[in-house]
Enzyme design. Structure first.
Site, PDB file in Angstrom:
ATOM      1  N   LYS A   1       0.846  -1.214   0.000  1.00 22.23           N
ATOM      2  CA  LYS A   1       0.000   0.000   0.000  1.00 22.23           C
ATOM      3  C   LYS A   1       0.875   1.254   0.000  1.00 22.23           C
ATOM      4  O   LYS A   1       0.621   2.193  -0.752  1.00 22.23           O
ATOM      5  CB  LYS A   1      -0.866  -0.010   1.245  1.00 22.23           C
ATOM      6  CG  LYS A   1      -1.490   1.329   1.608  1.00 22.23           C
ATOM      7  CD  LYS A   1      -2.375   1.276   2.830  1.00 22.23           C
ATOM      8  CE  LYS A   1      -1.641   1.352   4.122  1.00 22.23           C
ATOM      9  NZ  LYS A   1      -1.280   2.716   4.574  1.00 22.23           N
ATOM     10  N   ASN A   2       1.918   1.238   0.833  1.00 17.89           N
ATOM     11  CA  ASN A   2       2.697   2.469   1.036  1.00 17.89           C
ATOM     12  C   ASN A   2       3.699   2.740  -0.073  1.00 17.89           C
ATOM     13  O   ASN A   2       4.355   3.784  -0.074  1.00 17.89           O
ATOM     14  CB  ASN A   2       3.390   2.424   2.402  1.00 17.89           C
ATOM     15  CG  ASN A   2       2.370   2.531   3.525  1.00 17.89           C
ATOM     16  OD1 ASN A   2       1.202   2.844   3.281  1.00 17.89           O
ATOM     17  ND2 ASN A   2       2.778   2.226   4.733  1.00 17.89           N
TER      18      ASN A   2
ATOM     19  N   CYS B   1      -4.487  11.657  13.618  1.00 13.93           N
ATOM     20  CA  CYS B   1      -5.208  10.368  13.681  1.00 13.93           C
ATOM     21  C   CYS B   1      -4.846   9.697  14.996  1.00 13.93           C
ATOM     22  O   CYS B   1      -4.032  10.208  15.762  1.00 13.93           O
ATOM     23  CB  CYS B   1      -4.826   9.496  12.488  1.00 13.93           C
ATOM     24  SG  CYS B   1      -3.122   9.001  12.510  1.00 13.93           S
TER      25      CYS B   1
ATOM     26  N   ARG C   1       0.169  14.160  13.048  1.00  8.97           N
ATOM     27  CA  ARG C   1       0.756  13.860  11.745  1.00  8.97           C
ATOM     28  C   ARG C   1       1.180  15.172  11.069  1.00  8.97           C
ATOM     29  O   ARG C   1       0.606  15.604  10.108  1.00  8.97           O
ATOM     30  CB  ARG C   1      -0.243  13.096  10.871  1.00  8.97           C
ATOM     31  CG  ARG C   1      -0.869  11.862  11.494  1.00  8.97           C
ATOM     32  CD  ARG C   1       0.112  10.744  11.824  1.00  8.97           C
ATOM     33  NE  ARG C   1       0.726  10.149  10.668  1.00  8.97           N
ATOM     34  CZ  ARG C   1       0.209   9.112   9.994  1.00  8.97           C
ATOM     35  NH1 ARG C   1      -0.950   8.633  10.354  1.00  8.97           N
ATOM     36  NH2 ARG C   1       0.825   8.611   8.938  1.00  8.97           N
TER      37      ARG C   1
ATOM     38  N   ILE D   1       3.219  18.110   8.984  1.00  4.93           N
ATOM     39  CA  ILE D   1       3.902  18.102   7.669  1.00  4.93           C
ATOM     40  C   ILE D   1       4.886  19.259   7.579  1.00  4.93           C
ATOM     41  O   ILE D   1       5.179  19.773   6.490  1.00  4.93           O
ATOM     42  CB  ILE D   1       2.893  18.144   6.492  1.00  4.93           C
ATOM     43  CG1 ILE D   1       2.026  19.396   6.549  1.00  4.93           C
ATOM     44  CG2 ILE D   1       2.039  16.901   6.427  1.00  4.93           C
ATOM     45  CD1 ILE D   1       1.255  19.630   5.233  1.00  4.93           C
TER      46      ILE D   1
ATOM     47  N   ASP E   1       5.172   0.108  11.780  1.00  5.43           N
ATOM     48  CA  ASP E   1       3.943  -0.518  11.266  1.00  5.43           C
ATOM     49  C   ASP E   1       3.824  -1.984  11.655  1.00  5.43           C
ATOM     50  O   ASP E   1       2.796  -2.605  11.397  1.00  5.43           O
ATOM     51  CB  ASP E   1       3.872  -0.386   9.739  1.00  5.43           C
ATOM     52  CG  ASP E   1       3.655   1.055   9.333  1.00  5.43           C
ATOM     53  OD1 ASP E   1       3.788   1.360   8.138  1.00  5.43           O
ATOM     54  OD2 ASP E   1       3.390   1.888  10.222  1.00  5.43           O
TER      55      ASP E   1
ATOM     56  N   ILE F   1       8.717   6.328  16.756  1.00  2.53           N
ATOM     57  CA  ILE F   1       8.175   7.064  15.607  1.00  2.53           C
ATOM     58  C   ILE F   1       6.860   7.742  15.974  1.00  2.53           C
ATOM     59  O   ILE F   1       6.675   8.937  15.751  1.00  2.53           O
ATOM     60  CB  ILE F   1       7.971   6.124  14.399  1.00  2.53           C
ATOM     61  CG1 ILE F   1       9.256   5.349  14.082  1.00  2.53           C
ATOM     62  CG2 ILE F   1       7.474   6.912  13.189  1.00  2.53           C
ATOM     63  CD1 ILE F   1      10.421   6.203  13.629  1.00  2.53           C
TER      64      ILE F   1
ATOM     65  N   ARG G   1      -8.144  -0.840   5.057  1.00  2.00           N
ATOM     66  CA  ARG G   1      -7.284   0.173   4.435  1.00  2.00           C
ATOM     67  C   ARG G   1      -5.968  -0.437   3.975  1.00  2.00           C
ATOM     68  O   ARG G   1      -5.328   0.062   3.065  1.00  2.00           O
ATOM     69  CB  ARG G   1      -7.015   1.309   5.441  1.00  2.00           C
ATOM     70  CG  ARG G   1      -8.278   2.045   5.869  1.00  2.00           C
ATOM     71  CD  ARG G   1      -7.935   3.238   6.709  1.00  2.00           C
ATOM     72  NE  ARG G   1      -6.884   3.987   6.040  1.00  2.00           N
ATOM     73  CZ  ARG G   1      -5.944   4.675   6.683  1.00  2.00           C
ATOM     74  NH1 ARG G   1      -5.944   4.720   8.004  1.00  2.00           N
ATOM     75  NH2 ARG G   1      -5.015   5.325   6.025  1.00  2.00           N
TER      76      ARG G   1
HETATM   77  C1  EPZ Z   1       4.379   6.679   6.402  1.00  2.00           C
HETATM   78  O1  EPZ Z   1       3.605   7.686   7.017  1.00  2.00           O
HETATM   79  C2  EPZ Z   1       3.477   5.471   6.302  1.00  2.00           C
HETATM   80  N1  EPZ Z   1       2.314   5.800   5.488  1.00  2.00           N
HETATM   81  C3  EPZ Z   1       3.023   5.043   7.690  1.00  2.00           C
HETATM   82  O2  EPZ Z   1       2.276   3.849   7.535  1.00  2.00           O
HETATM   83  C4  EPZ Z   1       4.262   4.732   8.534  1.00  2.00           C
HETATM   84  O3  EPZ Z   1       3.861   4.393   9.844  1.00  2.00           O
HETATM   85  C5  EPZ Z   1       5.177   5.951   8.553  1.00  2.00           C
HETATM   86  O4  EPZ Z   1       5.522   6.340   7.219  1.00  2.00           O
HETATM   87  C6  EPZ Z   1       6.483   5.664   9.304  1.00  2.00           C
HETATM   88  O5  EPZ Z   1       7.151   4.604   8.683  1.00  2.00           O
HETATM   89  C7  EPZ Z   1       2.453   5.858   4.146  1.00  2.00           C
HETATM   90  O6  EPZ Z   1       3.528   5.656   3.610  1.00  2.00           O
HETATM   91  C8  EPZ Z   1       1.220   6.172   3.362  1.00  2.00           C
HETATM   92  P1  EPZ Z   1       6.478   9.972   8.415  1.00  2.00           P
HETATM   93  P2  EPZ Z   1       4.158   9.205   7.046  1.00  2.00           P
HETATM   94  O7  EPZ Z   1       6.306  11.266   7.732  1.00  2.00           O
HETATM   95  O8  EPZ Z   1       4.949   9.472   5.829  1.00  2.00           O
HETATM   96  C9  EPZ Z   1       7.092  12.880  12.081  1.00  2.00           C
HETATM   97  C10 EPZ Z   1       0.492   2.382   7.891  1.00  2.00           C
HETATM   98  O9  EPZ Z   1       0.117   1.806   8.921  1.00  2.00           O
HETATM   99  N2  EPZ Z   1       6.970  13.938  11.078  1.00  2.00           N
HETATM  100  O10 EPZ Z   1       7.586   9.066   7.999  1.00  2.00           O
HETATM  101  O11 EPZ Z   1       3.012  10.079   7.338  1.00  2.00           O
HETATM  102  C11 EPZ Z   1       5.801  12.102  12.238  1.00  2.00           C
HETATM  103  O12 EPZ Z   1       4.947  12.733  13.178  1.00  2.00           O
HETATM  104  C12 EPZ Z   1       0.893   3.838   7.951  1.00  2.00           C
HETATM  105  O13 EPZ Z   1       0.612   1.837   6.769  1.00  2.00           O
HETATM  106  C13 EPZ Z   1       7.235  15.249  11.455  1.00  2.00           C
HETATM  107  O14 EPZ Z   1       7.546  15.531  12.606  1.00  2.00           O
HETATM  108  O15 EPZ Z   1       5.115   9.149   8.292  1.00  2.00           O
HETATM  109  C14 EPZ Z   1       6.286  10.762  12.743  1.00  2.00           C
HETATM  110  O16 EPZ Z   1       6.507  10.854  14.125  1.00  2.00           O
HETATM  111  C15 EPZ Z   1       0.657   4.447   9.319  1.00  2.00           C
HETATM  112  N3  EPZ Z   1       7.126  16.224  10.514  1.00  2.00           N
HETATM  113  C16 EPZ Z   1       7.626  10.574  12.027  1.00  2.00           C
HETATM  114  O17 EPZ Z   1       8.041  11.891  11.631  1.00  2.00           O
HETATM  115  C17 EPZ Z   1       6.796  15.950   9.215  1.00  2.00           C
HETATM  116  O18 EPZ Z   1       6.740  16.885   8.395  1.00  2.00           O
HETATM  117  C18 EPZ Z   1       7.537   9.698  10.790  1.00  2.00           C
HETATM  118  O19 EPZ Z   1       6.527  10.231   9.993  1.00  2.00           O
HETATM  119  C19 EPZ Z   1       6.546  14.617   8.857  1.00  2.00           C
HETATM  120  C20 EPZ Z   1       6.641  13.620   9.797  1.00  2.00           C
END
Ligand code: EPZ
Length: 434
Positions: A22-23, A116, A121, A123, A309, A331, A403
């Protein structure tokens, strides 16, 4: 509303195949917007998140058609650059449309994603990357408006307090394709799903080096074209099935996996004494029959560390292993919604900030219960617990599971599980074993 009904205690045996990841599929679907030529994507998983992304692509003007149940043809001849709140609120991953919009049109108007249950979450790192490329970023009525008409390649450090960002890396990478000159992304995510995205972009004609590392270099301004690409197998689904086999003391072979499960995961299975072997083609052999598993400590980290995950599923496994295990979530520190539900089944897990202290037991079999799923991976953990619990387990809100797991009940049934999906109204109190 549907619920899952599981009668636990059956050993899982046989062969099962994982679906496409999915990811990987989600950012690659977004990346199809970068060209006006058709892209053909194979091994697309049949999931609600994928169907949502398809509807968003159609909303912005792309044509998307199924060539078969797992193959899509996407053609974005003429697209807008705006994704509505209605779409983004349902799936946070739609934020990775921002980078595709910028790379194609130089503009992006996407609703900010909500938080969530697994945590905030933010950005901020995505926005940092856009600004470093020279974009003007403004917030209007919950929408993030990004103007990147004159993006210039540059060096960007994308690491945050929790390490790298997966979709942030995807976004900045795709945006940089619309910049003039070279962009170097340091502290980029190197998850296999990002590697798969890079390989897809390279097939479109993008010039990217450092693929698979934490430093990606990308040349902007290339004209991108259509291509054909096969999505990698889902390593998290594979890891989920490994835990299922160990918890039910079964023996399974997992096919369709791409050899990209990090050694951190296999290292943990080895540490607990599990018999898990990956063959050269990615097939994973799990033998849970002769096991005397041991407790361990796990810390979730960005790839190639232990994946967050898989954390919930591993907590369920450790709750069935004698001894004290500790799971630390680096994380998403509050990603423990599965713990109270596992404890309702008789698990003994204490939460201490971002740590779960698990007093596991192989003799105190979990007891079936009525459970509530809260998020995608917590749902999977509850299914696993139901598979090895006594009697009947009923799990509500299983739309969370849909999902990220394609036809999960069918795959588990093919391995011998007693599991079905029923209407909530049909679920009487525990009618005992079938
Ligand atoms: C991706 O989410 C995955 N989703 C998530 O999978 C996965 O848990 C996550 O990466 C970590 O591996 C998809 O790829 C669609 P991050 P993402 O940005 O990209 C912080 C599942 O179950 N952060 O790597 O949203 C954030 O809060 C889902 O399949 C910031 O601080 O995760 C987190 O603590 C859930 N600022 C950490 O970094 C930002 O601008 C990692 O987040 C972005 C993120």
């Amino acid at each position: 509303m549907e619920i899952a009904r599981i009668f636990g205690g059956r050993e899982l045996c046989g062969e099962v195949s994982v679906s496409g990841a999915k990811n990987a599929a989600l950012p690659i679907l977004a990346a199809c917007l970068l060209t006006d030529e058709p892209c053909i994507l194979e091994n697309i998983p049949n999931l609600s998140d994928i169907r949502l992304m398809i509807s968003i692509l159609r909303n912005v003007g792309a044509s998307v058609e199924y060539m078969d149940t797992h193959t899509l043809k996407v053609c974005a001849e003429d697209v807008t650059s705006r994704a509505s709140y209605e779409a983004v609120k349902k799936m946070r991953a739609s934020v990775c449309l921002m980078g595709a919009f910028l790379g194609r049109t130089g503009h992006s108007t996407v609703s900010l994603p909500g938080g969530c249950v697994i945590g905030q979450r933010p950005i901020d790192l995505h926005i940092k990357g856009f600004k470093k490329l020279g974009c003007a970023v403004a917030m209007h009525n919950g929408y993030l408006e990004v103007n990147g008409e004159r993006m210039v390649g540059t060096r960007i450090f994308l690491g945050g307090r929790y390490g790298s960002t997966v979709t942030g890396t995807a976004n900045v990478l795709m945006a940089a394709l619309g910049a003039s000159g070279t962009t170097i992304i340091e502290s980029a995510a190197c998850e296999p799903e990002i590697t798969d995205l890079c390989l897809f972009l390279r097939k479109q004609g993008a010039l990217i080096t450092g693929i698979g590392t934490n430093t990606l270099t990308v040349e902007g301004g290339c004209k991108l074209h259509g291509c054909r690409h096969r999505i990698i197998g889902d390593r998290i689904e594979a890891g989920t099935f490994i835990c299922a086999a160990l918890m039910t003391r079964g023996r399974i072979a997992i096919r369709g996996n791409t050899p990209n499960i990090s050694s951190a995961v296999y290292d943990k299975f080895e540490e607990i004494g599990a018999s898990v072997r990956e063959l050269d083609d990615g097939t994973i052999l799990v033998d849970g029959t002769k096991q005397d598993l041991r407790p361990t400590e796990v810390i979730t980290l960005p790839y190639p560390g232990f994946p967050t995950d898989l954390q919930a599923q591993f907590c369920a496994l450790l709750s069935c292993i004698d001894g004290i295990s500790i799971v630390s979530e680096r994380i998403y520190p509050s990603r423990f919604m599965h713990v109270p539900e596992l404890n309702r089944m008789g698990a003994n897990i204490m939460l201490e900030e971002s740590h779960a202290i698990i007093h596991g037991s192989s003799s105190r079999q979990l007891a079936g219960a009525q459970l509530m799923a809260s998020d995608l991976r917590a749902s999977a953990a509850l299914y696993l617990a139901g598979l090895c619990a006594k009697n009947e387990t009923l799990i509500q809100r299983i739309y969370h599971l849909d999902r990220g797991y394609e036809h999960f009940e069918g795959k588990l049934r093919s391995l011998g599980a007693s599991i079905e999906r029923i209407k909530e109204a049909d679920a009487e109190p525990d009618g005992g074993n079938p």
